[in-house]
Scaffold this active site. Sequence first.
Site, PDB file in Angstrom:
ATOM      1  N   ILE A 179      46.094  54.181  42.747  1.00 24.73           N
ATOM      2  CA  ILE A 179      45.008  55.151  42.807  1.00 24.73           C
ATOM      3  C   ILE A 179      45.481  56.381  42.039  1.00 24.73           C
ATOM      4  O   ILE A 179      46.547  56.938  42.338  1.00 24.73           O
ATOM      5  CB  ILE A 179      44.674  55.538  44.260  1.00 24.73           C
ATOM      6  CG1 ILE A 179      44.140  54.330  45.029  1.00 24.73           C
ATOM      7  CG2 ILE A 179      43.651  56.675  44.292  1.00 24.73           C
ATOM      8  CD1 ILE A 179      44.020  54.573  46.526  1.00 24.73           C
ATOM      9  N   ARG A 194      51.587  56.277  32.257  1.00 21.53           N
ATOM     10  CA  ARG A 194      51.406  56.461  30.818  1.00 21.53           C
ATOM     11  C   ARG A 194      50.437  57.587  30.491  1.00 21.53           C
ATOM     12  O   ARG A 194      50.611  58.301  29.499  1.00 21.53           O
ATOM     13  CB  ARG A 194      50.897  55.140  30.216  1.00 21.53           C
ATOM     14  CG  ARG A 194      50.472  55.197  28.758  1.00 21.53           C
ATOM     15  CD  ARG A 194      49.852  53.864  28.328  1.00 21.53           C
ATOM     16  NE  ARG A 194      48.737  53.479  29.181  1.00 21.53           N
ATOM     17  CZ  ARG A 194      47.493  53.938  29.044  1.00 21.53           C
ATOM     18  NH1 ARG A 194      47.205  54.830  28.095  1.00 21.53           N
ATOM     19  NH2 ARG A 194      46.528  53.520  29.858  1.00 21.53           N
ATOM     20  N   ASN A 224      36.358  44.286  37.772  1.00 23.50           N
ATOM     21  CA  ASN A 224      37.103  43.043  37.567  1.00 23.50           C
ATOM     22  C   ASN A 224      36.756  41.996  38.620  1.00 23.50           C
ATOM     23  O   ASN A 224      36.603  40.809  38.305  1.00 23.50           O
ATOM     24  CB  ASN A 224      38.603  43.319  37.574  1.00 23.50           C
ATOM     25  CG  ASN A 224      39.029  44.370  36.572  1.00 23.50           C
ATOM     26  OD1 ASN A 224      39.819  45.251  36.890  1.00 23.50           O
ATOM     27  ND2 ASN A 224      38.492  44.315  35.363  1.00 23.50           N
ATOM     28  N   ASP A 279      43.695  49.786  38.214  1.00 27.66           N
ATOM     29  CA  ASP A 279      43.064  51.057  38.557  1.00 27.66           C
ATOM     30  C   ASP A 279      42.083  50.751  39.684  1.00 27.66           C
ATOM     31  O   ASP A 279      40.963  50.300  39.449  1.00 27.66           O
ATOM     32  CB  ASP A 279      42.356  51.611  37.318  1.00 27.66           C
ATOM     33  CG  ASP A 279      41.535  52.867  37.584  1.00 27.66           C
ATOM     34  OD1 ASP A 279      41.405  53.271  38.754  1.00 27.66           O
ATOM     35  OD2 ASP A 279      41.009  53.436  36.608  1.00 27.66           O
ATOM     36  N   ARG A 290      47.087  21.245  37.244  1.00 27.94           N
ATOM     37  CA  ARG A 290      47.648  22.550  37.601  1.00 27.94           C
ATOM     38  C   ARG A 290      47.846  23.422  36.358  1.00 27.94           C
ATOM     39  O   ARG A 290      48.575  24.415  36.399  1.00 27.94           O
ATOM     40  CB  ARG A 290      48.973  22.343  38.342  1.00 27.94           C
ATOM     41  CG  ARG A 290      48.799  21.621  39.676  1.00 27.94           C
ATOM     42  CD  ARG A 290      50.098  21.544  40.454  1.00 27.94           C
ATOM     43  NE  ARG A 290      51.042  20.592  39.875  1.00 27.94           N
ATOM     44  CZ  ARG A 290      51.176  19.317  40.277  1.00 27.94           C
ATOM     45  NH1 ARG A 290      50.393  18.840  41.245  1.00 27.94           N
ATOM     46  NH2 ARG A 290      52.070  18.525  39.717  1.00 27.94           N
ATOM     47  N   ARG A 331      47.988  42.851  35.969  1.00 23.86           N
ATOM     48  CA  ARG A 331      49.286  43.541  35.933  1.00 23.86           C
ATOM     49  C   ARG A 331      49.160  45.005  36.315  1.00 23.86           C
ATOM     50  O   ARG A 331      50.061  45.591  36.929  1.00 23.86           O
ATOM     51  CB  ARG A 331      49.908  43.429  34.541  1.00 23.86           C
ATOM     52  CG  ARG A 331      49.093  44.144  33.481  1.00 23.86           C
ATOM     53  CD  ARG A 331      49.827  44.438  32.195  1.00 23.86           C
ATOM     54  NE  ARG A 331      48.949  45.176  31.297  1.00 23.86           N
ATOM     55  CZ  ARG A 331      48.909  46.497  31.204  1.00 23.86           C
ATOM     56  NH1 ARG A 331      49.692  47.251  31.956  1.00 23.86           N
ATOM     57  NH2 ARG A 331      48.079  47.090  30.360  1.00 23.86           N
ATOM     58  N   CYS A 364      44.939  44.337  31.006  1.00 23.40           N
ATOM     59  CA  CYS A 364      45.251  44.682  32.401  1.00 23.40           C
ATOM     60  C   CYS A 364      45.093  43.435  33.269  1.00 23.40           C
ATOM     61  O   CYS A 364      45.971  43.103  34.053  1.00 23.40           O
ATOM     62  CB  CYS A 364      44.339  45.792  32.890  1.00 23.40           C
ATOM     63  SG  CYS A 364      44.626  47.374  32.076  1.00 23.40           S
TER      64      CYS A 364
END
Length: 266
Positions: free
Chosen positions: A211, A24, A180, A172, A129, A169, A149
């Site tokens: 990457i 993108r 994260n 980076d 669950r 999903r 993300c």
Amino acid sequence: MPIATPYEDLLRRVLETGTAKSDRTGTGTRSLFGQQIRYDLGCGFPLLTTKKVHFKSVVYELLWFLRGDSNVGWLQQHGVTIWDEWASETGDLGPIYGVQWRSWPTPSGEHIDQISAALELLRTDPDSRRIIVSAWNVGQIPQMALPPCHAFFQFYVADGRLSCQLYQRSADLFLGVPFNIASYALLTHMMAAQAGLSVGEFIWTGGDCHIYDNHVEQVTEQLRREPRPYPKLSLSQRDSIFDYTYEDVVVQDYDPHPAIKAPVAV
């Protein structure tokens, strides 16, 4: 005992075997799909040592999510600018992570606090669950400055230990994923403390693991470095997960290699 390096192993795998893809942002990437890494949170806090991670930004961003906030004003007050590129002139980002975590809208006009609901299940039905928190609200994605993300995460309890699995999903790997990993590891510690549990594993599952082409030099430099022992996390006790402050979170014995700068693909 050798130091576990699942993140660096993934970085090397994508660098060496990833497929060239457009994206993108127009930058270009090399990418692998459907990758997973695991950290035993009982063996140290997974704050990368092969480059310095700005932990202040990690902590404040997580506290900002837990506030249910979606305006960068509060982050900027604390010297954190990681969301500025996507914010409107008034600082708004639309109904992103914090809004969905704390105030998911229902068709009847009510709102669901997913964090509180997850904590209640951990305390009353830890074998459930269904202990899942989602930021991927399809109906509101057009209103978001950036679609999530890290889309959703699930908690799992076994033998009194709390584990968390995140699905991301879009990953980076050089700039975003180190944040994260640390953020969700910290959230797992907080949730465990509030539910009276020990910490288990943090499992990171990535969809498009990439990457950027303009990060290859930096990744190569990082992979030349010898990993160092992970730090330890010290977390103050609070009555509510929403009461934590920056001062309640301390990493001890963090001795990373220097930070490596790289451009953000917007």
